[in-house]
Design a protein around this motif. Structure first.
Motif, PDB file in Angstrom:
ATOM      1  N   LYS A   1      10.166   8.078  -9.903  1.00  0.00           N
ATOM      2  CA  LYS A   1       8.871   7.600  -9.416  1.00  0.00           C
ATOM      3  C   LYS A   1       8.993   6.336  -8.555  1.00  0.00           C
ATOM      4  O   LYS A   1       8.397   5.285  -8.873  1.00  0.00           O
ATOM      5  N   PRO A   2       9.757   6.415  -7.478  1.00  0.00           N
ATOM      6  CA  PRO A   2       9.883   5.250  -6.597  1.00  0.00           C
ATOM      7  C   PRO A   2       8.561   4.948  -5.897  1.00  0.00           C
ATOM      8  O   PRO A   2       7.732   5.845  -5.688  1.00  0.00           O
ATOM      9  N   ASN A   3       8.347   3.694  -5.571  1.00  0.00           N
ATOM     10  CA  ASN A   3       7.186   3.325  -4.762  1.00  0.00           C
ATOM     11  C   ASN A   3       7.501   3.692  -3.318  1.00  0.00           C
ATOM     12  O   ASN A   3       8.262   2.994  -2.645  1.00  0.00           O
ATOM     13  N   VAL A   4       6.933   4.780  -2.845  1.00  0.00           N
ATOM     14  CA  VAL A   4       7.239   5.255  -1.490  1.00  0.00           C
ATOM     15  C   VAL A   4       6.285   4.604  -0.492  1.00  0.00           C
ATOM     16  O   VAL A   4       5.069   4.776  -0.576  1.00  0.00           O
TER      17      VAL A   4
ATOM     18  N   ASN B   1       0.868  -1.173   0.000  1.00  0.00           N
ATOM     19  CA  ASN B   1       0.000   0.000   0.000  1.00  0.00           C
ATOM     20  C   ASN B   1       0.908   1.226   0.000  1.00  0.00           C
ATOM     21  O   ASN B   1       1.281   1.747   1.045  1.00  0.00           O
ATOM     22  N   LYS B   2       1.281   1.658  -1.181  1.00  0.00           N
ATOM     23  CA  LYS B   2       2.244   2.750  -1.316  1.00  0.00           C
ATOM     24  C   LYS B   2       1.558   4.105  -1.289  1.00  0.00           C
ATOM     25  O   LYS B   2       0.344   4.225  -1.485  1.00  0.00           O
ATOM     26  N   MET B   3       2.349   5.154  -1.061  1.00  0.00           N
ATOM     27  CA  MET B   3       1.839   6.513  -1.064  1.00  0.00           C
ATOM     28  C   MET B   3       1.659   7.022  -2.489  1.00  0.00           C
ATOM     29  O   MET B   3       2.391   6.614  -3.393  1.00  0.00           O
ATOM     30  N   SER B   4       0.708   7.913  -2.674  1.00  0.00           N
ATOM     31  CA  SER B   4       0.513   8.513  -3.988  1.00  0.00           C
ATOM     32  C   SER B   4       1.567   9.587  -4.218  1.00  0.00           C
ATOM     33  O   SER B   4       2.155  10.124  -3.274  1.00  0.00           O
ATOM     34  N   PHE B   5       1.798   9.914  -5.487  1.00  0.00           N
ATOM     35  CA  PHE B   5       2.748  10.983  -5.801  1.00  0.00           C
ATOM     36  C   PHE B   5       2.284  12.311  -5.222  1.00  0.00           C
ATOM     37  O   PHE B   5       3.074  13.083  -4.681  1.00  0.00           O
ATOM     38  N   ASP B   6       0.987  12.574  -5.305  1.00  0.00           N
ATOM     39  CA  ASP B   6       0.454  13.845  -4.808  1.00  0.00           C
ATOM     40  C   ASP B   6       0.681  13.993  -3.308  1.00  0.00           C
ATOM     41  O   ASP B   6       1.121  15.052  -2.837  1.00  0.00           O
TER      42      ASP B   6
ATOM     43  N   PHE C   1      14.666  14.333   6.653  1.00  0.00           N
ATOM     44  CA  PHE C   1      13.838  13.150   6.480  1.00  0.00           C
ATOM     45  C   PHE C   1      14.513  12.152   5.550  1.00  0.00           C
ATOM     46  O   PHE C   1      15.447  12.483   4.821  1.00  0.00           O
ATOM     47  N   HIS C   2      14.019  10.929   5.610  1.00  0.00           N
ATOM     48  CA  HIS C   2      14.365   9.921   4.617  1.00  0.00           C
ATOM     49  C   HIS C   2      13.113   9.113   4.319  1.00  0.00           C
ATOM     50  O   HIS C   2      12.105   9.219   5.022  1.00  0.00           O
ATOM     51  N   PHE C   3      13.160   8.330   3.237  1.00  0.00           N
ATOM     52  CA  PHE C   3      11.993   7.529   2.882  1.00  0.00           C
ATOM     53  C   PHE C   3      12.443   6.229   2.239  1.00  0.00           C
ATOM     54  O   PHE C   3      13.595   6.079   1.819  1.00  0.00           O
ATOM     55  N   TYR C   4      11.509   5.260   2.200  1.00  0.00           N
ATOM     56  CA  TYR C   4      11.818   3.913   1.731  1.00  0.00           C
ATOM     57  C   TYR C   4      10.961   3.536   0.532  1.00  0.00           C
ATOM     58  O   TYR C   4       9.775   3.853   0.476  1.00  0.00           O
ATOM     59  N   ASP C   5      11.591   2.806  -0.401  1.00  0.00           N
ATOM     60  CA  ASP C   5      10.789   2.005  -1.308  1.00  0.00           C
ATOM     61  C   ASP C   5      10.999   0.554  -0.886  1.00  0.00           C
ATOM     62  O   ASP C   5      11.304   0.285   0.277  1.00  0.00           O
TER      63      ASP C   5
ATOM     64  N   MET D   1      12.335  16.220  -4.875  1.00  0.00           N
ATOM     65  CA  MET D   1      11.166  16.368  -5.743  1.00  0.00           C
ATOM     66  C   MET D   1      11.458  15.870  -7.153  1.00  0.00           C
ATOM     67  O   MET D   1      10.622  15.212  -7.786  1.00  0.00           O
ATOM     68  N   GLU D   2      12.640  16.161  -7.642  1.00  0.00           N
ATOM     69  CA  GLU D   2      13.026  15.700  -8.973  1.00  0.00           C
ATOM     70  C   GLU D   2      13.056  14.182  -9.033  1.00  0.00           C
ATOM     71  O   GLU D   2      12.640  13.574 -10.022  1.00  0.00           O
ATOM     72  N   THR D   3      13.538  13.562  -7.963  1.00  0.00           N
ATOM     73  CA  THR D   3      13.584  12.099  -7.905  1.00  0.00           C
ATOM     74  C   THR D   3      12.174  11.519  -7.917  1.00  0.00           C
ATOM     75  O   THR D   3      11.905  10.525  -8.603  1.00  0.00           O
TER      76      THR D   3
END
Length: 275
Positions: free
Chosen positions: A153-156, A83-88, A104-108, A146-148
């Motif tokens: 378009k990683p699955n965040v 259940n990934k986050m949306s781009f928006d 911050f950091h984030f994971y795919d 933001m560019e990444t």
């Protein structure tokens, strides 16, 4: 058998202060699996980290990672739920973090992304890479988050925000709560964790138990912090660690010993192995 599944948080719960699984905990987990009980690591960590620790104790049960945003099958990277986050939503979250200048950091699925680190934190992150690589996690420092998000378009699955200024973190949490489509939690006094709406350890655990045909009353859930509350709420036996935050103890049926005193093993020994 009264209990058929044990959902166990990792940091502050199964892992001691040295980030290790004690001999007594290992033995209790092994004996529980031999009795046919599912032992499910239920963590906020990125999936490969949970798999790494699961393999170290020969677990081949499903793993719930990223606070329930992703579930793997049998201790592998084969995904049975995500259940990934949306781009928006991700974009709005990053914009607000930049406004507050919060790190911050984030994971795919298997990559740890962090925004460009400062000189003060650079030494920490570069030494941290060794630990990540050992666990099979790719590490990327981004010049432009933001560019990444727009190009790769990683699955965040999860964002983590870290801020020692409690007032600043509190203000950030209040404002980020107004963003639609996300769920917010915390695993430590100086962090916030953001996932997609509806994602929690509890929702991930409910999904898994439906797949395994296990009733909520047959679940033992063990945790130490706010992000564990959702799974304690649905468990037949909700267990808080003595070293845990006071808030989680309000949702527990019992409080066990600390993570440095084999609290997990003591629960398993008393309520599963000797029942």
């Amino acid at each position: 058998m009264k209990y058929k599944l044990i959902a166990i948080d990792m940091d502050g719960t199964l892992l001691n202060s040295e980030n290790e699984i004690s001999k007594r905990n290992r033995e209790a987990l092994y004996k529980a699996t031999k009795q046919g009980v599912y032992v499910v690591l239920t963590t906020g960590r990125i999936l490969p980290s949970a798999i790494y620790y699961g393999k170290s104790i020969n677990l081949d049960n499903p793993i719930i990672a990223c606070n329930g945003a992703i579930i793997s099958n049998g201790g592998t990277k084969d995904i049975i739920y995500e259940n990934k986050m949306s781009f928006d939503s991700s974009k709005k979250v990053v914009e607000l973090a930049n406004k507050y200048d919060i790190h911050f950091h984030f994971y795919d699925k298997s990559t740890f992304y962090t925004k460009k680190v400062s000189e003060e934190t650079e030494q920490y992150y570069f030494s941290f890479q060794d630990s990540l690589k050992k666990q099979g996690i790719e590490f990327r420092i981004l010049e432009n988050v933001m560019e990444t998000l727009e190009t790769i378009k990683p699955n965040v699955y999860k964002f983590i925000f870290v801020e020692d200024d409690e007032d600043k973190l509190s203000s950030f949490r209040k404002e980020i709560s107004s963003i639609k489509g996300i769920n917010i939690s915390s695993s430590w006094h100086n962090n916030l964790e953001v996932m997609n709406e509806g994602v929690s350890k509890g929702s991930g655990l409910e999904y898994l138990c439906r797949e395994l045909n296990i009733e909520k009353s047959q679940i033992v859930a063990i945790g130490d912090n706010e992000n564990d509350i959702s799974m304690l709420k649905i468990a037949g036996l909700a267990v808080a660690m003595e070293n845990g935050d006071d808030i989680i103890k309000e949702y527990s049926h019992i409080v066990t010993h600390t993570n440095d005193e084999d609290g997990v093993a003591r629960v398993i020994e008393e309520h599963i192995l000797n029942s």
